[in-house]
Design a protein around this motif. Structure first.
Motif, PDB file in Angstrom:
ATOM      1  N   ARG A 435       0.925  -1.823  -0.191  1.00 32.73           N
ATOM      2  CA  ARG A 435      -0.028   0.340  -0.105  1.00 32.73           C
ATOM      3  C   ARG A 435       1.552   1.252  -0.144  1.00 32.73           C
ATOM      4  NH1 ARG A 435      -4.135  -2.179  -2.718  1.00 32.73           N
ATOM      5  NH2 ARG A 435      -5.585  -3.052  -0.763  1.00 32.73           N
ATOM      6  N   SER A 436       1.621   1.982   1.235  1.00 38.03           N
ATOM      7  CA  SER A 436       2.659   2.635   1.128  1.00 38.03           C
ATOM      8  C   SER A 436       4.416   1.424   1.012  1.00 38.03           C
ATOM      9  CB  SER A 436       2.079   3.500   2.365  1.00 38.03           C
ATOM     10  OG  SER A 436       0.648   3.837   1.770  1.00 38.03           O
ATOM     11  N   VAL A 437       5.527   2.567   1.071  1.00 36.33           N
ATOM     12  CA  VAL A 437       6.220   2.507   1.398  1.00 36.33           C
ATOM     13  C   VAL A 437       7.053   3.886   1.768  1.00 36.33           C
ATOM     14  CG1 VAL A 437       8.866   1.757   0.334  1.00 36.33           C
ATOM     15  CG2 VAL A 437       6.489   0.608  -0.822  1.00 36.33           C
ATOM     16  N   TYR A 438       8.006   3.836   2.689  1.00 35.99           N
ATOM     17  CA  TYR A 438       8.612   4.548   2.970  1.00 35.99           C
ATOM     18  C   TYR A 438      10.107   4.610   2.821  1.00 35.99           C
ATOM     19  CZ  TYR A 438       4.540   7.247   4.811  1.00 35.99           C
ATOM     20  OH  TYR A 438       3.043   7.834   5.067  1.00 35.99           O
ATOM     21  N   VAL A 439      11.088   5.429   2.288  1.00 34.34           N
ATOM     22  CA  VAL A 439      12.483   4.885   2.888  1.00 34.34           C
ATOM     23  C   VAL A 439      13.663   6.943   3.785  1.00 34.34           C
ATOM     24  CG1 VAL A 439      14.694   5.442   1.080  1.00 34.34           C
ATOM     25  CG2 VAL A 439      12.775   4.285   0.566  1.00 34.34           C
ATOM     26  N   ARG A 440      13.996   6.138   4.596  1.00 31.73           N
ATOM     27  CA  ARG A 440      14.396   6.980   5.701  1.00 31.73           C
ATOM     28  C   ARG A 440      12.999   8.043   6.331  1.00 31.73           C
ATOM     29  NH1 ARG A 440      17.880   9.628   2.637  1.00 31.73           N
ATOM     30  NH2 ARG A 440      17.551   8.107   1.325  1.00 31.73           N
ATOM     31  N   GLY A 441      12.571   6.892   6.643  1.00 29.53           N
ATOM     32  CA  GLY A 441      10.927   8.074   6.928  1.00 29.53           C
ATOM     33  C   GLY A 441       9.899   9.327   5.812  1.00 29.53           C
ATOM     34  N   ARG A 442      10.513   9.113   4.778  1.00 30.64           N
ATOM     35  CA  ARG A 442       9.650  10.270   3.777  1.00 30.64           C
ATOM     36  C   ARG A 442       9.168   8.683   2.834  1.00 30.64           C
ATOM     37  NH1 ARG A 442      12.881  14.136   0.116  1.00 30.64           N
ATOM     38  NH2 ARG A 442      13.352  14.876   1.986  1.00 30.64           N
ATOM     39  N   ALA A 443       7.674   8.903   2.118  1.00 26.84           N
ATOM     40  CA  ALA A 443       6.996   8.683   1.512  1.00 26.84           C
ATOM     41  C   ALA A 443       8.043   8.625   0.036  1.00 26.84           C
ATOM     42  CB  ALA A 443       5.548   8.829   1.785  1.00 26.84           C
ATOM     43  N   VAL A 444       7.807   7.259  -0.512  1.00 23.28           N
ATOM     44  CA  VAL A 444       8.408   6.682  -1.401  1.00 23.28           C
ATOM     45  C   VAL A 444       6.850   6.646  -2.779  1.00 23.28           C
ATOM     46  CG1 VAL A 444       9.215   5.772  -3.386  1.00 23.28           C
ATOM     47  CG2 VAL A 444      10.784   6.503  -1.071  1.00 23.28           C
ATOM     48  N   ILE A 445       6.405   5.612  -1.676  1.00 19.71           N
ATOM     49  CA  ILE A 445       5.219   5.512  -2.666  1.00 19.71           C
ATOM     50  C   ILE A 445       3.770   5.311  -1.179  1.00 19.71           C
ATOM     51  CG2 ILE A 445       3.038   2.533  -3.717  1.00 19.71           C
ATOM     52  CD1 ILE A 445       5.722   3.809  -5.172  1.00 19.71           C
ATOM     53  N   ARG A 446       2.355   6.009  -1.702  1.00 21.38           N
ATOM     54  CA  ARG A 446       1.654   6.344  -0.925  1.00 21.38           C
ATOM     55  C   ARG A 446       0.240   6.075  -1.749  1.00 21.38           C
ATOM     56  NH1 ARG A 446       2.548  11.427   0.448  1.00 21.38           N
ATOM     57  NH2 ARG A 446       3.553  11.433   2.738  1.00 21.38           N
ATOM     58  N   ASP A 447      -0.239   4.751  -1.391  1.00 21.94           N
ATOM     59  CA  ASP A 447      -1.572   4.692  -1.809  1.00 21.94           C
ATOM     60  C   ASP A 447      -1.601   4.420  -2.836  1.00 21.94           C
ATOM     61  OD1 ASP A 447      -2.698   5.074   0.698  1.00 21.94           O
ATOM     62  OD2 ASP A 447      -3.299   7.418   0.326  1.00 21.94           O
ATOM     63  N   GLY A 448      -0.190   3.611  -3.441  1.00 19.81           N
ATOM     64  CA  GLY A 448      -0.548   2.783  -4.438  1.00 19.81           C
ATOM     65  C   GLY A 448      -0.192   3.972  -5.495  1.00 19.81           C
ATOM     66  N   LEU A 449       0.596   4.797  -5.539  1.00 20.41           N
ATOM     67  CA  LEU A 449       1.010   6.041  -6.195  1.00 20.41           C
ATOM     68  C   LEU A 449       2.574   6.282  -6.013  1.00 20.41           C
ATOM     69  CD1 LEU A 449      -2.142   8.542  -6.360  1.00 20.41           C
ATOM     70  CD2 LEU A 449      -1.440   6.597  -7.645  1.00 20.41           C
ATOM     71  N   PHE A 450       3.131   6.414  -6.644  1.00 25.02           N
ATOM     72  CA  PHE A 450       4.503   6.810  -6.519  1.00 25.02           C
ATOM     73  C   PHE A 450       4.455   8.656  -6.577  1.00 25.02           C
ATOM     74  CE2 PHE A 450       8.516   9.315  -7.981  1.00 25.02           C
ATOM     75  CZ  PHE A 450       8.971   8.026  -7.358  1.00 25.02           C
ATOM     76  N   VAL A 451       5.279   8.851  -5.102  1.00 26.94           N
ATOM     77  CA  VAL A 451       5.387   9.931  -4.685  1.00 26.94           C
ATOM     78  C   VAL A 451       6.822  10.509  -4.274  1.00 26.94           C
ATOM     79  CG1 VAL A 451       2.478  10.616  -4.105  1.00 26.94           C
ATOM     80  CG2 VAL A 451       4.844   9.459  -2.105  1.00 26.94           C
ATOM     81  N   GLY A 452       7.662  10.006  -4.631  1.00 29.42           N
ATOM     82  CA  GLY A 452       8.970  10.384  -4.493  1.00 29.42           C
ATOM     83  C   GLY A 452       9.433  11.012  -5.448  1.00 29.42           C
ATOM     84  N   GLN A 453      11.561  10.532  -5.598  1.00 26.45           N
ATOM     85  CA  GLN A 453      11.890  11.669  -6.113  1.00 26.45           C
ATOM     86  C   GLN A 453      13.424  11.308  -6.164  1.00 26.45           C
ATOM     87  OE1 GLN A 453      13.239  15.109  -3.759  1.00 26.45           O
ATOM     88  NE2 GLN A 453      14.149  16.003  -4.983  1.00 26.45           N
ATOM     89  N   ARG A 454      13.729  11.746  -7.569  1.00 27.24           N
ATOM     90  CA  ARG A 454      15.237  10.985  -7.802  1.00 27.24           C
ATOM     91  C   ARG A 454      16.278  12.070  -7.661  1.00 27.24           C
ATOM     92  NH1 ARG A 454      15.640  10.946 -14.555  1.00 27.24           N
ATOM     93  NH2 ARG A 454      17.433   9.143 -15.308  1.00 27.24           N
ATOM     94  N   GLY A 455      16.645  10.621  -7.253  1.00 22.71           N
ATOM     95  CA  GLY A 455      18.138  11.419  -6.963  1.00 22.71           C
ATOM     96  C   GLY A 455      17.682  11.179  -5.040  1.00 22.71           C
ATOM     97  N   PHE A 456      16.685  10.929  -4.620  1.00 20.51           N
ATOM     98  CA  PHE A 456      16.805  10.808  -3.149  1.00 20.51           C
ATOM     99  C   PHE A 456      17.020   9.792  -2.755  1.00 20.51           C
ATOM    100  CE2 PHE A 456      14.061   9.155   0.695  1.00 20.51           C
ATOM    101  CZ  PHE A 456      14.147  10.077   1.901  1.00 20.51           C
ATOM    102  N   GLY A 457      17.587   8.649  -3.031  1.00 21.25           N
ATOM    103  CA  GLY A 457      18.291   7.245  -2.812  1.00 21.25           C
ATOM    104  C   GLY A 457      19.705   7.609  -2.772  1.00 21.25           C
ATOM    105  N   HIS A 458      19.679   7.324  -1.725  1.00 18.20           N
ATOM    106  CA  HIS A 458      21.608   7.224  -1.461  1.00 18.20           C
ATOM    107  C   HIS A 458      21.953   6.057  -1.424  1.00 18.20           C
ATOM    108  CE1 HIS A 458      21.061  10.038   2.404  1.00 18.20           C
ATOM    109  NE2 HIS A 458      20.473  10.299   1.038  1.00 18.20           N
ATOM    110  N   PHE A 459      23.357   6.430  -2.037  1.00 14.96           N
ATOM    111  CA  PHE A 459      24.173   5.076  -2.354  1.00 14.96           C
ATOM    112  C   PHE A 459      25.086   5.079  -1.481  1.00 14.96           C
ATOM    113  CE2 PHE A 459      28.465   3.481  -2.894  1.00 14.96           C
ATOM    114  CZ  PHE A 459      28.801   2.484  -3.868  1.00 14.96           C
ATOM    115  N   VAL A 460      24.947   3.668  -0.675  1.00 14.50           N
ATOM    116  CA  VAL A 460      25.921   2.571   1.177  1.00 14.50           C
ATOM    117  C   VAL A 460      26.749   2.355  -0.050  1.00 14.50           C
ATOM    118  CG1 VAL A 460      24.198   1.915   1.885  1.00 14.50           C
ATOM    119  CG2 VAL A 460      22.488   2.249   1.132  1.00 14.50           C
TER     120      VAL A 460
END
Length: 466
Positions: A435-460
């Motif tokens: 349903r929803s996905v959070y990365v480091r506390g920020r919504a990337v998927i909310r209620d089945g819709l992409f609400v994330g941002q290109r470049g938000f992902g960190h290289f680890v």
């Protein structure tokens, strides 16, 4: 004190050890509290999520993908596959640098050059967190000598192949296992025996058996078992850890089980396609449909599939990863007039990892929800040096998946978001939905819709602790 960014209320939090009804709070991108009732914090939180009726899972960690980097012609490939990962509940993925798929001549010959090139090509391009494992080629100038350098650079895992024309010979394979172990790394090994397979491929082609279905019969389970046993012996002799990728057969599983009983530090993964599909797919009269599941190792028998589920349940198999290859039928597969040994190997899967493992595993009673969290999140994070990932506990990254365990849907390529144009699971009815996905506390998927941002992902950058 930093303000509470997020409170997730009313869900069932699943860890490798338990499932409990509790609330969860996030501060500074990390889990700050897990308690039965956080209504007091919720009153002042920036965002409150009602997770009633849902499971709260840690973000999945997919440690085996072959995502393609962006190019001038296709600038969105890496980003789009990271979006697909998010839609599937994966919040961290590891990719290989894929020698031979657009790499520069320098990267083809050097691990260090390959790492530098891959880091530059993927910088600020992902919607979720990501890392890299390097692929070692026997064509490199010094396929072993640079291993300590990449471990020091935060890349403690690399993959070697026992087959294909870029494989490592046995001497270099042994040296790679030993060198990685001595410098705090772990070698991943693609285990198929080249002697058996090369002979079978040559025999098939000589008989005119060139159709895609002959790919599978030329790569028997025996070849995987032989090679896995040899990798176990090398790890034992080197007193070093080793990780077996995409294990597909009962014979290979027994080789790992026996080695562990002798004290060999071996870990192993399998893939969703081996857990859900069988070699009956190679009987399809449509060559295009067969080419979609030309993968190495190939799909196996129903008995092998059942053995893999038993291996996941009893701990012989540590984790499940996708081996995602975003091939397209008319582009990378290129089956028209091409013999089976020249068809690109691989199939997409980055978006369907959790869907297949839950539906075929938990919903069918083969594994528990807690064991699923272990093999899809906790174990891959632990074994691959992602210390802040994989478990819902205070202090870890707030990588969260809100999951409906009883929803039903049918997998269709048209509904997926990866950069391939098909799925091997087309038409498969599954139980469970993200349903929803959070990365480091920020919504990337909310209620089945992409609400994330290109470049938000960190290289680890990673360090192994076991």
């Amino acid at each position: 004190m930093s303000p509470v960014e997020l409170v997730v209320r009313g869900g069932t939090i699943v860890t490798p050890g338990s499932s409990l009804a509790a609330d969860l709070a996030v501060e500074g991108g990390r889990i700050s509290s897990i308690e039965p009732d956080l209504s007091g914090l919720a009153a002042a939180a920036r965002e409150v999520i009602d997770a009633s009726g849902l499971l709260v899972l840690p973000g999945m960690v997919d440690v085996h993908t072959h995502t393609r980097v962006a190019s001038d012609a296709e600038p969105d490939r890496f980003f789009q596959d990271s979006v697909a990962a998010a839609f599937g509940g994966t919040t961290t993925f590891l990719a290989f640098n894929n020698p031979g798929t657009g790499s520069s001549p320098a990267a083809e010959r050097s691990l260090v050059a390959g790492l530098s090139e891959w880091r530059a090509a993927t910088q600020a391009d992902a919607a979720v967190d990501y890392a890299v494992s390097l692929a070692i080629s026997g064509r490199m100038d010094d396929p072993v000598g640079e291993l300590s350098t990449i471990v020091d650079a935060g890349v403690p895992t690399a993959k070697a192949f026992m087959v294909f024309d870029f494989r490592l010979d046995d001497r270099h394979l042994f040296e790679a296992i030993r060198t990685m172990g001595r410098h705090g790394g772990r070698l991943e090994v693609h285990c198929e025996d080249p002697v058996v397979i090369d002979a079978a491929v040559a025999d098939a082609l000589a008989r005119g058996n060139t159709a895609p279905r002959f790919h599978a019969s030329s790569r028997p389970a025996l070849a995987e078992a032989i090679a896995t046993a040899r990798a176990m012996a090398f790890a034992e002799a080197a007193d070093a850890p080793v990780h077996i990728v995409h294990l597909s057969s009962a014979g290979a599983l027994e080789a790992v089980r026996g080695a562990r009983a002798r004290g060999v530090r071996a870990s192993a993964e399998t893939c969703p396609h081996y857990l859900a599909l069988t070699d009956a797919r190679y009987l399809d009269p449509d060559d295009t449909e067969v080419a979609k599941v030309v993968i190495s190792p190939p799909l196996r028998s129903a008995a092998d599939r059942d053995a893999l589920w038993a291996g996941l349940a009893d701990g012989t198999l540590d984790l499940v990863a996708t081996d995602h290859v975003p091939d397209r039928v008319a582009v990378e597969k290129r089956i028209n007039g091409v013999p089976f040994d020249r068809i690109s190997n691989g199939a997409p899967g980055i978006e369907t990892l959790l869907a297949i493992a839950w539906s075929e595993g938990v919903a069918r009673g083969r594994i528990t929800a807690e064991r699923l969290v272990e093999v899809l999140a906790a174990a891959p994070a632990r074994l691959f040096g992602l210390g802040s990932k994989g478990v819902l506990e205070v202090g870890r990254d707030a990588d969260l998946v809100l999951f409906d365990p009883v929803a039903r849907r049918t997998i269709r390529a048209a509904d997926l978001h990866h950069t391939s144009d098909y799925t091997a699971f087309e038409g498969l009815e599954v139980t469970g939905a993200v349903r929803s996905v959070y990365v480091r506390g920020r919504a990337v998927i909310r209620d089945g819709l992409f609400v994330g941002q290109r470049g938000f992902g960190h290289f680890v950058e990673r360090r192994l602790t076991e």
